[in-house]
Design a protein around this motif. Structure first.
Motif, PDB file in Angstrom:
ATOM      1  N   VAL A  33       0.864  -1.177   0.000  1.00 36.89           N
ATOM      2  CA  VAL A  33       0.000   0.000   0.000  1.00 36.89           C
ATOM      3  C   VAL A  33       0.902   1.230   0.000  1.00 36.89           C
ATOM      4  CG1 VAL A  33      -1.909  -1.180   1.165  1.00 36.89           C
ATOM      5  CG2 VAL A  33      -0.188   0.034   2.524  1.00 36.89           C
ATOM      6  N   ALA A  34       0.403   2.350  -0.476  1.00 36.94           N
ATOM      7  CA  ALA A  34       1.196   3.561  -0.644  1.00 36.94           C
ATOM      8  C   ALA A  34       1.812   4.051   0.666  1.00 36.94           C
ATOM      9  CB  ALA A  34       0.354   4.654  -1.283  1.00 36.94           C
ATOM     10  N   ALA A  35       1.124   3.860   1.775  1.00 36.32           N
ATOM     11  CA  ALA A  35       1.642   4.324   3.071  1.00 36.32           C
ATOM     12  C   ALA A  35       2.949   3.638   3.445  1.00 36.32           C
ATOM     13  CB  ALA A  35       0.598   4.111   4.160  1.00 36.32           C
ATOM     14  N   GLU A  36       3.204   2.474   2.904  1.00 34.92           N
ATOM     15  CA  GLU A  36       4.453   1.764   3.212  1.00 34.92           C
ATOM     16  C   GLU A  36       5.666   2.552   2.738  1.00 34.92           C
ATOM     17  OE1 GLU A  36       7.089  -1.153   4.633  1.00 34.92           O
ATOM     18  OE2 GLU A  36       5.015  -0.695   5.127  1.00 34.92           O
ATOM     19  N   TYR A  37       5.539   3.269   1.623  1.00 32.97           N
ATOM     20  CA  TYR A  37       6.650   4.084   1.138  1.00 32.97           C
ATOM     21  C   TYR A  37       7.013   5.141   2.176  1.00 32.97           C
ATOM     22  CZ  TYR A  37       9.838   6.458  -1.957  1.00 32.97           C
ATOM     23  OH  TYR A  37      10.973   6.993  -2.493  1.00 32.97           O
ATOM     24  N   ARG A  38       6.008   5.844   2.671  1.00 33.21           N
ATOM     25  CA  ARG A  38       6.238   6.864   3.705  1.00 33.21           C
ATOM     26  C   ARG A  38       6.888   6.241   4.937  1.00 33.21           C
ATOM     27  NH1 ARG A  38       1.031   8.215   6.214  1.00 33.21           N
ATOM     28  NH2 ARG A  38       1.468   6.147   6.992  1.00 33.21           N
ATOM     29  N   ASN A  39       6.342   5.128   5.402  1.00 35.82           N
ATOM     30  CA  ASN A  39       6.855   4.487   6.615  1.00 35.82           C
ATOM     31  C   ASN A  39       8.314   4.074   6.463  1.00 35.82           C
ATOM     32  OD1 ASN A  39       4.287   4.842   7.607  1.00 35.82           O
ATOM     33  ND2 ASN A  39       3.670   2.726   7.252  1.00 35.82           N
ATOM     34  N   ARG A  40       8.646   3.452   5.347  1.00 38.93           N
ATOM     35  CA  ARG A  40      10.033   3.040   5.123  1.00 38.93           C
ATOM     36  C   ARG A  40      10.957   4.242   5.011  1.00 38.93           C
ATOM     37  NH1 ARG A  40      10.719  -1.897   0.827  1.00 38.93           N
ATOM     38  NH2 ARG A  40       9.089  -3.226   1.685  1.00 38.93           N
ATOM     39  N   MET A  51      20.693   9.782   1.647  1.00 40.19           N
ATOM     40  CA  MET A  51      19.499   8.943   1.627  1.00 40.19           C
ATOM     41  C   MET A  51      18.814   9.163   0.288  1.00 40.19           C
ATOM     42  SD  MET A  51      16.224   8.947   4.108  1.00 40.19           S
ATOM     43  CE  MET A  51      14.641   8.551   3.404  1.00 40.19           C
ATOM     44  N   ALA A  52      18.771   8.136  -0.507  1.00 35.12           N
ATOM     45  CA  ALA A  52      18.126   8.218  -1.816  1.00 35.12           C
ATOM     46  C   ALA A  52      16.667   7.802  -1.688  1.00 35.12           C
ATOM     47  CB  ALA A  52      18.840   7.300  -2.802  1.00 35.12           C
ATOM     48  N   LEU A  53      15.799   8.592  -2.274  1.00 34.61           N
ATOM     49  CA  LEU A  53      14.392   8.227  -2.404  1.00 34.61           C
ATOM     50  C   LEU A  53      14.127   8.090  -3.897  1.00 34.61           C
ATOM     51  CD1 LEU A  53      12.699  10.657   0.143  1.00 34.61           C
ATOM     52  CD2 LEU A  53      13.136   8.213   0.418  1.00 34.61           C
ATOM     53  N   VAL A  54      13.891   6.867  -4.325  1.00 36.30           N
ATOM     54  CA  VAL A  54      13.701   6.605  -5.747  1.00 36.30           C
ATOM     55  C   VAL A  54      12.211   6.678  -6.063  1.00 36.30           C
ATOM     56  CG1 VAL A  54      14.115   4.979  -7.612  1.00 36.30           C
ATOM     57  CG2 VAL A  54      15.751   5.141  -5.715  1.00 36.30           C
ATOM     58  N   VAL A  55      11.850   7.663  -6.870  1.00 33.82           N
ATOM     59  CA  VAL A  55      10.440   7.856  -7.228  1.00 33.82           C
ATOM     60  C   VAL A  55      10.308   8.157  -8.713  1.00 33.82           C
ATOM     61  CG1 VAL A  55       9.687   8.624  -4.949  1.00 33.82           C
ATOM     62  CG2 VAL A  55      10.489  10.292  -6.587  1.00 33.82           C
ATOM     63  N   HIS A  56       9.179   7.796  -9.244  1.00 33.91           N
ATOM     64  CA  HIS A  56       8.835   8.067 -10.637  1.00 33.91           C
ATOM     65  C   HIS A  56       7.486   8.771 -10.635  1.00 33.91           C
ATOM     66  CE1 HIS A  56      11.588   4.651 -10.577  1.00 33.91           C
ATOM     67  NE2 HIS A  56      12.001   5.097 -11.751  1.00 33.91           N
ATOM     68  N   PRO A  57       7.344   9.845 -11.398  1.00 38.02           N
ATOM     69  CA  PRO A  57       6.095  10.613 -11.370  1.00 38.02           C
ATOM     70  C   PRO A  57       4.846   9.778 -11.654  1.00 38.02           C
ATOM     71  CG  PRO A  57       7.767  11.776 -12.628  1.00 38.02           C
ATOM     72  CD  PRO A  57       8.338  10.430 -12.294  1.00 38.02           C
ATOM     73  N   TYR A  58       4.962   8.797 -12.524  1.00 36.13           N
ATOM     74  CA  TYR A  58       3.792   7.997 -12.865  1.00 36.13           C
ATOM     75  C   TYR A  58       3.437   6.971 -11.789  1.00 36.13           C
ATOM     76  CZ  TYR A  58       7.136   4.389 -14.324  1.00 36.13           C
ATOM     77  OH  TYR A  58       8.146   3.463 -14.357  1.00 36.13           O
ATOM     78  N   ILE A  59       4.297   6.823 -10.788  1.00 33.81           N
ATOM     79  CA  ILE A  59       3.996   5.882  -9.694  1.00 33.81           C
ATOM     80  C   ILE A  59       3.652   6.668  -8.430  1.00 33.81           C
ATOM     81  CG2 ILE A  59       4.842   3.971  -8.274  1.00 33.81           C
ATOM     82  CD1 ILE A  59       6.678   3.232 -10.638  1.00 33.81           C
ATOM     83  N   MET A  60       4.649   7.273  -7.775  1.00 33.83           N
ATOM     84  CA  MET A  60       4.368   8.003  -6.539  1.00 33.83           C
ATOM     85  C   MET A  60       3.645   9.318  -6.801  1.00 33.83           C
ATOM     86  SD  MET A  60       5.014   6.099  -4.032  1.00 33.83           S
ATOM     87  CE  MET A  60       4.767   7.186  -2.646  1.00 33.83           C
ATOM     88  N   GLY A  61       3.638   9.781  -8.034  1.00 33.26           N
ATOM     89  CA  GLY A  61       2.909  10.991  -8.372  1.00 33.26           C
ATOM     90  C   GLY A  61       1.424  10.756  -8.622  1.00 33.26           C
ATOM     91  N   PRO A 121      -2.361  10.309  -7.820  1.00 32.52           N
ATOM     92  CA  PRO A 121      -3.104  10.990  -6.756  1.00 32.52           C
ATOM     93  C   PRO A 121      -3.277  10.181  -5.466  1.00 32.52           C
ATOM     94  CG  PRO A 121      -4.150  11.396  -8.858  1.00 32.52           C
ATOM     95  CD  PRO A 121      -3.059  10.383  -9.104  1.00 32.52           C
ATOM     96  N   HIS A 122      -3.456   8.880  -5.569  1.00 32.18           N
ATOM     97  CA  HIS A 122      -3.667   8.086  -4.354  1.00 32.18           C
ATOM     98  C   HIS A 122      -2.373   7.756  -3.619  1.00 32.18           C
ATOM     99  CE1 HIS A 122      -2.882   5.088  -7.468  1.00 32.18           C
ATOM    100  NE2 HIS A 122      -2.528   4.259  -6.508  1.00 32.18           N
ATOM    101  N   ARG A 123      -1.203   8.107  -4.203  1.00 30.80           N
ATOM    102  CA  ARG A 123       0.087   7.848  -3.551  1.00 30.80           C
ATOM    103  C   ARG A 123       0.829   9.117  -3.144  1.00 30.80           C
ATOM    104  NH1 ARG A 123       1.130   3.991  -8.185  1.00 30.80           N
ATOM    105  NH2 ARG A 123       0.395   1.974  -7.416  1.00 30.80           N
ATOM    106  N   LEU A 124       0.589  10.202  -3.827  1.00 31.30           N
ATOM    107  CA  LEU A 124       1.387  11.416  -3.646  1.00 31.30           C
ATOM    108  C   LEU A 124       1.406  11.910  -2.209  1.00 31.30           C
ATOM    109  CD1 LEU A 124       3.159  13.491  -4.991  1.00 31.30           C
ATOM    110  CD2 LEU A 124       1.093  14.759  -5.617  1.00 31.30           C
ATOM    111  N   ARG A 125       0.297  11.795  -1.531  1.00 30.20           N
ATOM    112  CA  ARG A 125       0.217  12.239  -0.131  1.00 30.20           C
ATOM    113  C   ARG A 125       1.313  11.592   0.726  1.00 30.20           C
ATOM    114  NH1 ARG A 125      -4.342   9.615   3.738  1.00 30.20           N
ATOM    115  NH2 ARG A 125      -3.183   9.923   5.640  1.00 30.20           N
ATOM    116  N   TYR A 126       1.581  10.324   0.515  1.00 29.75           N
ATOM    117  CA  TYR A 126       2.536   9.604   1.354  1.00 29.75           C
ATOM    118  C   TYR A 126       3.980  10.018   1.052  1.00 29.75           C
ATOM    119  CZ  TYR A 126      -1.678   7.127   2.350  1.00 29.75           C
ATOM    120  OH  TYR A 126      -2.967   6.843   2.730  1.00 29.75           O
ATOM    121  N   PHE A 127       4.263  10.312  -0.191  1.00 25.77           N
ATOM    122  CA  PHE A 127       5.582  10.827  -0.536  1.00 25.77           C
ATOM    123  C   PHE A 127       5.772  12.209   0.082  1.00 25.77           C
ATOM    124  CE2 PHE A 127       8.432  13.014  -3.651  1.00 25.77           C
ATOM    125  CZ  PHE A 127       9.585  12.334  -3.289  1.00 25.77           C
ATOM    126  N   ARG A 128       4.752  13.050  -0.018  1.00 21.53           N
ATOM    127  CA  ARG A 128       4.796  14.392   0.573  1.00 21.53           C
ATOM    128  C   ARG A 128       5.011  14.309   2.080  1.00 21.53           C
ATOM    129  NH1 ARG A 128      -0.046  16.010  -0.576  1.00 21.53           N
ATOM    130  NH2 ARG A 128       0.447  16.617  -2.696  1.00 21.53           N
TER     131      ARG A 128
END
Length: 111
Positions: free
Chosen positions: A37-44, A63-73, A75-82
């Motif tokens: 689930v998207a919240a796991e990204y934030r937690n990790r 600390m590298a955070l590997v993100v791609h706009p089409y994945i973490m960007g 709408p249902h995931r962006l909040r957790y990255f933010r």
């Protein structure tokens, strides 16, 4: 994936600088392969940051955070990255640099 610090690697030609890169906080691995689930990204990301930040080292850590706009960007995931970024930004002594900026700093510091 070698470490949380840049390192110069010997090659047959010129040396290259390896910048830290992670599979643990990588949205492709977490969202598309492991189906978290998207919240796991934030937690990790927060857990990884806190561990790196609190580990005494006497030197800078990356600390590298590997993100791609089409994945973490999405709408249902962006909040957790933010939320992960907001957590890290609370520390006034943390820098947000691009890979190019890290590379240039490392080259200058080890010259």
């Amino acid at each position: 994936m070698l470490d949380d610090q840049p390192v110069r690697l010997k090659t047959r030609g010129k040396p290259i600088v390896n910048l830290p890169y992670t599979q643990e906080c990588n949205d492709v691995a977490m969202m598309l392969i492991q189906h978290h689930v998207a919240a796991e990204y934030r937690n990790r990301a927060i857990d990884q940051f806190e561990q790196i930040y609190r580990t005494p080292s006497g030197s800078a850590r990356v600390m590298a955070l590997v993100v791609h706009p089409y994945i973490m960007g999405a709408p249902h995931r962006l909040r957790y990255f933010r939320e992960a970024l907001e957590h890290v930004r609370k520390r006034s002594d943390v820098l947000f640099w691009t890979g190019e900026r890290i590379h240039d700093w490392y080259i200058a510091a080890t010259a």
